[in-house]
Motif scaffolding. Structure first.
Motif, mmCIF file in Angstrom:
data_model
loop_
_atom_site.group_PDB
_atom_site.id
_atom_site.type_symbol
_atom_site.label_atom_id
_atom_site.label_comp_id
_atom_site.label_asym_id
_atom_site.label_seq_id
_atom_site.Cartn_x
_atom_site.Cartn_y
_atom_site.Cartn_z
ATOM 1 N N VAL A 89 14.105 44.243 -36.644
ATOM 2 C CA VAL A 89 15.254 44.044 -38.034
ATOM 3 C C VAL A 89 16.120 43.666 -37.730
ATOM 4 N N ALA A 90 16.978 44.418 -37.005
ATOM 5 C CA ALA A 90 18.691 43.781 -36.223
ATOM 6 C C ALA A 90 18.715 42.261 -36.072
ATOM 7 N N PHE A 91 18.118 41.749 -34.857
ATOM 8 C CA PHE A 91 18.187 40.156 -34.513
ATOM 9 C C PHE A 91 17.605 39.363 -35.620
ATOM 10 N N GLY A 92 16.126 40.098 -36.391
ATOM 11 C CA GLY A 92 15.819 38.889 -37.264
ATOM 12 C C GLY A 92 16.395 38.945 -38.285
ATOM 13 N N LEU A 93 17.702 40.202 -38.130
ATOM 14 C CA LEU A 93 18.572 39.291 -39.265
ATOM 15 C C LEU A 93 20.756 38.466 -39.133
ATOM 16 N N LEU A 94 20.645 38.891 -38.121
ATOM 17 C CA LEU A 94 21.823 38.707 -37.337
ATOM 18 C C LEU A 94 21.206 37.392 -36.759
ATOM 19 N N ALA A 95 20.117 36.810 -36.195
ATOM 20 C CA ALA A 95 19.636 35.379 -35.952
ATOM 21 C C ALA A 95 19.495 34.261 -37.239
ATOM 22 N N ALA A 173 21.005 27.663 -29.960
ATOM 23 C CA ALA A 173 20.684 27.575 -28.813
ATOM 24 C C ALA A 173 19.773 29.300 -28.467
ATOM 25 N N ALA A 174 21.111 30.004 -28.798
ATOM 26 C CA ALA A 174 21.432 31.677 -28.411
ATOM 27 C C ALA A 174 20.800 32.347 -29.951
ATOM 28 N N LEU A 175 20.945 31.318 -31.423
ATOM 29 C CA LEU A 175 20.419 32.462 -32.009
ATOM 30 C C LEU A 175 19.229 31.746 -31.737
ATOM 31 N N THR A 176 18.205 30.456 -31.752
ATOM 32 C CA THR A 176 16.592 30.820 -31.321
ATOM 33 C C THR A 176 16.317 31.734 -30.078
ATOM 34 N N PHE A 177 16.872 32.485 -29.111
ATOM 35 C CA PHE A 177 16.549 33.069 -28.603
ATOM 36 C C PHE A 177 16.549 34.503 -29.214
ATOM 37 N N LEU A 178 17.062 35.167 -29.492
ATOM 38 C CA LEU A 178 17.179 36.150 -30.335
ATOM 39 C C LEU A 178 16.431 36.865 -31.497
ATOM 40 N N LEU A 179 16.540 34.815 -32.576
ATOM 41 C CA LEU A 179 14.898 35.332 -33.147
ATOM 42 C C LEU A 179 14.042 35.539 -32.262
ATOM 43 N N ALA A 180 13.521 34.624 -31.491
ATOM 44 C CA ALA A 180 12.189 35.079 -30.848
ATOM 45 C C ALA A 180 11.843 36.040 -30.217
#
Length: 358
Positions: A89-95, A173-180
């Motif tokens: 939930v957290a990273f899905g929203l932030l990223a 790239a950082a956002l993609t890592f968080l979303l992954a």
């Protein structure tokens, strides 16, 4: 239900991601200048993390990684489900946003043709249609060169654009890592939460094959508006930019055409979820030809792209409404494309069977 769950492939992958989070967060803490968000003057895609200072983001990422590693080591189902839901939930929203999807599209446009050409050259000799495919590829390259779409001068300018844009890939790239991480932790939490429950009728392989096939065709069709728009750049009547602008910056025309072809390639790969070559590697693929396609080889990238598309749907819709450009919702139908692709991937996974979390 047993609260202890033995370690398997998915928690190992999640543990690897958590270890990576510790490393990246520690690096940002030691080198604040490398923190990719909230950079003054950055004209990239905005994200919620731009509102969070690096002094908070870096240690928070380390903390998430440490908690994730500890949760994996406990092998406790309630702990893993709780951590998984929170991270998802957290990273899905932030990223969430357009930036990770843009990075994926740009990377496929820039490097996809080279990878495809190399694969065809190496594997075509074992494929009946290999000579035809190679001949077609050479003909397209020659036509692009002779017409000036991709001659030496344009290619040099395009390479300069690619190398000059490399520094801007950091935040996406950082956002993609968080979303992954959100996808992996969410998948783990979902699998554990459903473990031991009887599979419903709609999730049986035969049923999943039916609705999964319909979803795959819908998702594949979603690429067509964007692809066709980009292909107008081959005509004297381009959409989105004037012919005079494209004549001044021909490398932009090349990039746009490659993005359109990348979208088309994504549509073709989507159809692999309901095709024979999505289960057995085709003959033109070196080394792997004739072998079964591992479920993860289709499910993991397919699910990640589905999440990227869905995450970009809300900001794209907001932008379209704010600018009164409602045609963007047709050209970029992320609101339909992402969910349809997600259903197609789920149907593929259910049709081929999913291993239990062991």
């Amino acid at each position: 239900m047993d609260t202890k769950t033995p370690t398997g492939r998915l928690p190992v992958v999640v543990g690897g991601w958590s270890a990576g989070a510790v490393v990246i967060g520690s690096w940002w803490s030691l080198r604040p200048a490398d923190h990719p968000f909230a950079r003054p003057g950055d004209d990239g895609f905005p994200t919620l993390l731009d509102l969070v200072p690096g002094s908070v983001t870096a240690p928070a990422l380390v903390g998430v990684g440490v908690v994730g590693l500890a949760a994996v080591l406990t092998r406790s189902r309630p702990v893993l489900v709780t951590v998984g839901v929170l991270v998802a939930v957290a990273f899905g929203l932030l990223a969430a946003g357009v930036a990770p999807l843009a990075l994926a599209g740009y990377a496929m446009a820039m490097f996809g043709p080279v990878v495809l050409a190399g694969t065809l050259v190496v594997g075509a000799w074992r494929w009946r249609g290999g000579p035809v495919a190679l001949g077609l590829m050479v003909a397209i390259g020659a036509a692009a060169w002779l017409t000036g779409i991709a001659d030496g001068a344009v290619l040099r300018r395009y390479v300069d654009v690619v190398t000059g844009s490399a520094a801007k890939f950091g935040p996406p790239a950082a956002l993609t890592f968080l979303l992954a991480g959100a996808v992996l932790w969410g998948a783990l939490a979902g699998r554990l939460a459903l473990a031991g429950h009887r599979r419903p009728a709609w999730a049986e392989p035969d049923a999943a094959a039916r609705w999964g096939r319909a979803a795959a065709f819908v998702a594949a069709a979603c690429v067509l508006p964007y692809f066709l728009l980009r292909m107008t750049w081959l005509t004297p009547w381009p959409l989105g930019m004037s012919a005079d602008e494209l004549a001044v910056v021909p490398e932009i025309r090349l990039h746009g055409l490659l993005l359109g072809l990348a979208a088309l390639a994504g549509g073709v790969l989507t159809l692999g979820l309901v095709s024979r070559w999505g289960e057995v590697w085709p003959r033109w693929v070196p080394v792997l030809r004739g072998r079964p396609v591992p479920r993860a080889a289709a499910v993991v990238p397919g699910a990640l792209v589905a999440v990227l598309l869905t995450a970009a749907a809300v900001p794209m819709a907001i932008q379209a409404v704010a600018e009164g450009a409602f045609e963007m919702l047709l050209i970029f139908p992320f609101w339909l494309w992402g969910p349809a692709l997600g259903l197609a991937v789920l149907g593929y996974a259910l049709r081929r069977g999913t291993a239990s979390y062991t």
